[in-house]
Motif scaffolding. Structure first.
Motif, PDB file in Angstrom:
ATOM      1  N   GLU A 404       0.865  -1.004   0.016  1.00  0.00           N
ATOM      2  CA  GLU A 404       0.035   0.065   0.009  1.00  0.00           C
ATOM      3  C   GLU A 404       0.714   1.238  -0.087  1.00  0.00           C
ATOM      4  O   GLU A 404       1.914   1.206   0.692  1.00  0.00           O
ATOM      5  N   TRP A 405       0.523   2.136  -0.917  1.00  0.00           N
ATOM      6  CA  TRP A 405       1.382   3.323  -0.995  1.00  0.00           C
ATOM      7  C   TRP A 405       0.746   4.546   0.561  1.00  0.00           C
ATOM      8  O   TRP A 405      -0.253   5.059   0.060  1.00  0.00           O
ATOM      9  N   LEU A 406       1.606   4.375   1.155  1.00  0.00           N
ATOM     10  CA  LEU A 406       1.371   5.309   2.388  1.00  0.00           C
ATOM     11  C   LEU A 406       1.338   6.769   2.363  1.00  0.00           C
ATOM     12  O   LEU A 406       0.705   7.417   3.066  1.00  0.00           O
ATOM     13  N   GLY A 407       2.657   7.094   1.562  1.00  0.00           N
ATOM     14  CA  GLY A 407       2.932   8.454   1.616  1.00  0.00           C
ATOM     15  C   GLY A 407       3.772   8.927   0.467  1.00  0.00           C
ATOM     16  O   GLY A 407       4.656   8.137   0.010  1.00  0.00           O
ATOM     17  N   CYS A 408       3.472  10.153   0.001  1.00  0.00           N
ATOM     18  CA  CYS A 408       4.611  10.595  -0.814  1.00  0.00           C
ATOM     19  C   CYS A 408       5.101  12.090  -0.746  1.00  0.00           C
ATOM     20  O   CYS A 408       4.110  12.795  -0.573  1.00  0.00           O
ATOM     21  N   HIS A 409       6.187  12.371  -0.853  1.00  0.00           N
ATOM     22  CA  HIS A 409       6.627  13.839  -0.588  1.00  0.00           C
ATOM     23  C   HIS A 409       7.565  14.025  -1.374  1.00  0.00           C
ATOM     24  O   HIS A 409       8.537  13.410  -1.853  1.00  0.00           O
ATOM     25  N   MET A 410       7.374  15.422  -2.090  1.00  0.00           N
ATOM     26  CA  MET A 410       8.288  15.894  -3.063  1.00  0.00           C
ATOM     27  C   MET A 410       8.813  17.252  -2.800  1.00  0.00           C
ATOM     28  O   MET A 410       8.051  18.161  -2.165  1.00  0.00           O
ATOM     29  N   LEU A 411       9.994  17.560  -3.351  1.00  0.00           N
ATOM     30  CA  LEU A 411      10.530  18.805  -2.960  1.00  0.00           C
ATOM     31  C   LEU A 411      11.416  19.073  -4.482  1.00  0.00           C
ATOM     32  O   LEU A 411      12.277  18.272  -4.916  1.00  0.00           O
ATOM     33  N   GLY A 412      11.067  20.270  -5.044  1.00  0.00           N
ATOM     34  CA  GLY A 412      11.648  20.362  -6.310  1.00  0.00           C
ATOM     35  C   GLY A 412      10.949  21.499  -7.308  1.00  0.00           C
ATOM     36  O   GLY A 412       9.683  21.724  -6.852  1.00  0.00           O
ATOM     37  N   ALA A 413      11.352  21.337  -8.569  1.00  0.00           N
ATOM     38  CA  ALA A 413      10.585  22.284  -9.478  1.00  0.00           C
ATOM     39  C   ALA A 413       9.623  21.622 -10.002  1.00  0.00           C
ATOM     40  O   ALA A 413       9.398  20.467 -10.475  1.00  0.00           O
ATOM     41  N   GLY A 414       8.192  22.254 -10.037  1.00  0.00           N
ATOM     42  CA  GLY A 414       7.102  21.872 -10.677  1.00  0.00           C
ATOM     43  C   GLY A 414       6.512  20.708  -9.956  1.00  0.00           C
ATOM     44  O   GLY A 414       5.450  19.866 -10.357  1.00  0.00           O
ATOM     45  N   VAL A 415       6.946  20.374  -8.792  1.00  0.00           N
ATOM     46  CA  VAL A 415       6.482  19.084  -7.972  1.00  0.00           C
ATOM     47  C   VAL A 415       4.913  19.246  -7.691  1.00  0.00           C
ATOM     48  O   VAL A 415       3.968  18.246  -7.619  1.00  0.00           O
ATOM     49  N   THR A 416       4.285  20.602  -7.442  1.00  0.00           N
ATOM     50  CA  THR A 416       2.818  20.391  -7.173  1.00  0.00           C
ATOM     51  C   THR A 416       2.012  20.017  -8.186  1.00  0.00           C
ATOM     52  O   THR A 416       0.846  19.843  -8.196  1.00  0.00           O
ATOM     53  N   ASP A 417       2.841  19.998  -9.692  1.00  0.00           N
ATOM     54  CA  ASP A 417       1.966  19.434 -10.847  1.00  0.00           C
ATOM     55  C   ASP A 417       1.995  18.107 -10.904  1.00  0.00           C
ATOM     56  O   ASP A 417       1.561  17.383 -11.593  1.00  0.00           O
ATOM     57  N   MET A 418       2.997  17.408 -10.232  1.00  0.00           N
ATOM     58  CA  MET A 418       3.401  15.957 -10.364  1.00  0.00           C
ATOM     59  C   MET A 418       2.817  15.131  -9.134  1.00  0.00           C
ATOM     60  O   MET A 418       2.480  13.951  -9.227  1.00  0.00           O
ATOM     61  N   ILE A 419       2.260  15.855  -7.877  1.00  0.00           N
ATOM     62  CA  ILE A 419       1.559  15.079  -6.929  1.00  0.00           C
ATOM     63  C   ILE A 419       0.232  14.337  -7.067  1.00  0.00           C
ATOM     64  O   ILE A 419      -0.057  13.252  -6.422  1.00  0.00           O
ATOM     65  N   ALA A 420      -0.199  14.783  -8.139  1.00  0.00           N
ATOM     66  CA  ALA A 420      -1.674  14.279  -8.396  1.00  0.00           C
ATOM     67  C   ALA A 420      -1.592  12.637  -8.705  1.00  0.00           C
ATOM     68  O   ALA A 420      -2.633  12.044  -8.436  1.00  0.00           O
ATOM     69  N   GLU A 421      -0.297  12.328  -9.347  1.00  0.00           N
ATOM     70  CA  GLU A 421      -0.184  10.970  -9.629  1.00  0.00           C
ATOM     71  C   GLU A 421      -0.359  10.088  -8.379  1.00  0.00           C
ATOM     72  O   GLU A 421      -0.908   9.094  -8.562  1.00  0.00           O
ATOM     73  N   ALA A 422       0.231  10.493  -7.258  1.00  0.00           N
ATOM     74  CA  ALA A 422       0.333   9.787  -6.049  1.00  0.00           C
ATOM     75  C   ALA A 422      -1.202   9.719  -5.558  1.00  0.00           C
ATOM     76  O   ALA A 422      -1.657   8.791  -4.832  1.00  0.00           O
ATOM     77  N   VAL A 423      -1.892  10.969  -5.465  1.00  0.00           N
ATOM     78  CA  VAL A 423      -3.359  10.966  -5.094  1.00  0.00           C
ATOM     79  C   VAL A 423      -4.145  10.080  -5.751  1.00  0.00           C
ATOM     80  O   VAL A 423      -4.776   9.251  -5.129  1.00  0.00           O
ATOM     81  N   VAL A 424      -4.031   9.950  -7.196  1.00  0.00           N
ATOM     82  CA  VAL A 424      -4.779   9.171  -7.850  1.00  0.00           C
ATOM     83  C   VAL A 424      -4.523   7.645  -7.531  1.00  0.00           C
ATOM     84  O   VAL A 424      -5.245   6.731  -7.367  1.00  0.00           O
ATOM     85  N   ALA A 425      -3.337   7.368  -7.651  1.00  0.00           N
ATOM     86  CA  ALA A 425      -2.873   6.109  -7.324  1.00  0.00           C
ATOM     87  C   ALA A 425      -3.143   5.711  -5.942  1.00  0.00           C
ATOM     88  O   ALA A 425      -3.887   4.450  -5.612  1.00  0.00           O
ATOM     89  N   ARG A 426      -3.328   6.305  -5.004  1.00  0.00           N
ATOM     90  CA  ARG A 426      -3.749   5.866  -3.504  1.00  0.00           C
ATOM     91  C   ARG A 426      -4.903   5.928  -3.470  1.00  0.00           C
ATOM     92  O   ARG A 426      -5.702   4.871  -2.886  1.00  0.00           O
ATOM     93  N   LYS A 427      -6.022   6.742  -4.426  1.00  0.00           N
ATOM     94  CA  LYS A 427      -7.195   6.609  -4.533  1.00  0.00           C
ATOM     95  C   LYS A 427      -7.732   5.120  -5.007  1.00  0.00           C
ATOM     96  O   LYS A 427      -8.665   4.581  -4.607  1.00  0.00           O
ATOM     97  N   LEU A 428      -6.983   4.688  -6.027  1.00  0.00           N
ATOM     98  CA  LEU A 428      -7.275   3.385  -6.705  1.00  0.00           C
ATOM     99  C   LEU A 428      -6.664   2.379  -5.999  1.00  0.00           C
ATOM    100  O   LEU A 428      -6.697   1.089  -6.620  1.00  0.00           O
ATOM    101  N   GLU A 429      -5.966   2.696  -4.929  1.00  0.00           N
ATOM    102  CA  GLU A 429      -5.393   1.492  -4.011  1.00  0.00           C
ATOM    103  C   GLU A 429      -4.029   0.712  -4.865  1.00  0.00           C
ATOM    104  O   GLU A 429      -4.207  -0.318  -4.708  1.00  0.00           O
ATOM    105  N   THR A 430      -3.448   1.451  -5.720  1.00  0.00           N
ATOM    106  CA  THR A 430      -2.574   1.073  -6.320  1.00  0.00           C
ATOM    107  C   THR A 430      -1.270   0.460  -5.331  1.00  0.00           C
ATOM    108  O   THR A 430      -0.804   1.207  -4.652  1.00  0.00           O
ATOM    109  N   THR A 431      -0.658  -0.372  -5.778  1.00  0.00           N
ATOM    110  CA  THR A 431       0.640  -1.011  -5.244  1.00  0.00           C
ATOM    111  C   THR A 431       1.958  -0.467  -5.789  1.00  0.00           C
ATOM    112  O   THR A 431       1.934  -0.083  -6.960  1.00  0.00           O
ATOM    113  N   GLY A 432       2.835  -0.437  -4.908  1.00  0.00           N
ATOM    114  CA  GLY A 432       4.299  -0.190  -5.507  1.00  0.00           C
ATOM    115  C   GLY A 432       4.705  -0.784  -6.559  1.00  0.00           C
ATOM    116  O   GLY A 432       5.101   0.066  -7.691  1.00  0.00           O
TER     117      GLY A 432
END
Length: 463
Positions: A404-432
């Motif tokens: 189970e994907w418990l958490g995702c943390h990003m620091l860097g250029a443009g990462v606010t546009d990247m975090i949605a991948e983790a949000v959707v994946a966690r919503k769909l209960e995607t595994t590593g």
């Protein structure tokens, strides 16, 4: 007396979105607003601050043009023009909301809204004239404003809050930012990149204290490298505004220190707009500056609801919007599920950006999970190297047993546009393993997500 199915008090990202969804569902709707449509977010928060930060980013690029093999002679800025552009962006967005109200046949009731017994709302205009409106359902979405501390009184000149910080007539040469949450570090980033000498004072041991500790520590190193002074485990005890500059007495672990600056920005959180809106008269329960609601945003009084910053939840625009939609869909009789507040992304639009969702490493360990942690630095990213944005990393946390994907943390250029991948994946209960086997495009910053997952499972290629 005018009668509606739904009246929404407040037109921020919770209120205007709720109103539009209500209209889409066939409900006769009105929205009450005493200032500008779009609320704080569109007019004084999310949108205009991003416009300021974009100007600072462009100015920063110009000052480092040689890093890209380019020559720019004496890059300069017009601070008033930067502020003017920000206001124009905000005004354009507010105008867009006005268009949406008209398009969706929503009545805009201009004035201060007060809820009354009997499912009524009184709207008082700027001339003091009040008119009552009636609705089957009344949604309170009045938002919040900057919190003021007793030892840090805001005078609007030498001690300011975020509204003033984005409309100053003149750029200060020096600034003390009190508080290092999203608002504090975003303004610290903007003013520092524009050339102001910035000091950040934070009461907690780490800046951006809600983030994963590794993010906080590297973010602090980056800010110090930019020339921003960071004071953690520190608090402003008092301010003296009598002289030409403001003097702030700061308590640290080593003792007291007095700082001088042109201006102090108080960024110590927000206070909800729940006073003088009729809650006591109606009998609506509150707790610790928040309106008490259930999973569907119903208050203890039938027919009255509350969404957004005035309720117990993250004070974020996208949360308010989601709450407004869910609230209205429940009113309309649709089948809805409560929001999963464990899967809300948080974004900070500083330079560099921060984005996160789910548990931090410490939270996962404290919850008793056996975890797999992966991290991929942007210094190893081809796209980041080409763009000259190598600061930061992506960090992922998985449950070792089930993936189970418990958490995702990003620091860097443009990462606010990247975090949605983790949000959707966690919503769909995607595994590593599913993330790892989903092919990511090259070269992109988003590859770092796949690479960090590969690191968690000992399959990383580029480290």
């Amino acid at each position: 007396m005018s009668k509606y199915d739904v009246i929404v008090v407040g037109s921020g990202p919770g209120g205007y979105v709720a109103a539009i969804r209500a209209s889409q569902l066939g409900l006769k709707t009105a929205v009450v607003e005493k200032e500008s449509l779009g609320g704080v977010c569109l007019n004084w928060g999310c949108i205009p601050t991003k416009a300021l930060l974009k100007s600072a980013q462009v100015f920063n690029y110009l000052n480092h043009a040689e890093d890209y093999g380019l020559k720019v002679e004496k890059a300069d800025k017009d601070f008033s023009a930067v502020v003017k552009r920000s206001r124009e962006v905000a005004n354009g967005m507010s105008g867009g909301v006005k268009f949406l109200m008209k398009k969706n046949k929503i009545d805009v009731l201009e004035g201060h809204g007060t809820v009354k017994k009997g499912k009524k709302v009184s709207v008082k205009d700027d001339k003091g004239n009040a008119k009552d409106y009636e609705a089957d359902h009344i949604i309170i979405a009045t938002g919040a404003h900057a919190r003021e501390l007793p030892n840090l009184p805001i005078d609007g000149k030498k001690v300011i809050e975020y509204r003033k910080a984005m409309t100053l007539d003149k750029q200060p040469k020096s600034m003390i930012v009190v508080g290092s949450g999203a608002i504090g570090v975003e303004f610290a980033s903007f003013y520092s990149d524009m050339g102001t000498d910035v000091t950040v004072v934070e009461f907690q041991p780490n800046i951006v204290p809600v983030e994963d500790e590794e993010v906080s520590k590297q973010f602090e190193r980056i800010y110090k490298k930019k020339g921003i002074k960071i004071m953690t485990n520190s608090s402003v005890e008092s301010v003296d505004t009598k002289g030409k500059k403001v003097k702030a007495k700061v308590k640290t672990k080593k003792g007291e220190e007095t700082l001088e600056a042109d201006v102090v920005l108080s960024a110590v959180g927000i206070k909800t707009h729940i006073e003088n809106i009729g809650l006591e008269d109606v009998g609506i329960k509150t707790d610790k500056d928040k309106i008490v609601v259930n999973d569907y945003y119903q208050t203890n009084v039938p027919g009255y609801y509350a969404i957004g910053d005035v309720t117990h939840g993250p004070a974020l625009a996208h949360v308010a919007s989601a709450e407004g939609i869910l609230c209205v869909e429940k009113i309309a009789g649709q089948k809805v599920e409560p929001i999963d507040y464990g899967n809300i992304p948080g974004c900070t639009y500083s330079n560099p950006e921060i984005a996160s969702v789910g548990m931090t490493e410490k939270q996962a360990k404290d919850a008793g999970y056996d975890i797999k942690v992966g991290k991929f630095p942007f210094s190893a990213s081809g796209k980041a190297s080409a763009a000259g944005t190598k600061d930061g990393f992506v960090k992922v946390i998985f449950d070792a047993k089930y993936g189970e994907w418990l958490g995702c943390h990003m620091l860097g250029a443009g990462v606010t546009d990247m975090i949605a991948e983790a949000v959707v994946a966690r919503k769909l209960e995607t595994t590593g393993h599913e993330v790892l086997k989903a092919i990511h495009p090259h070269p992109t910053m988003s590859e770092a997500v796949m690479e960090s997952v590969a690191d968690a499972y000992d399959e990383v290629i580029h480290l």
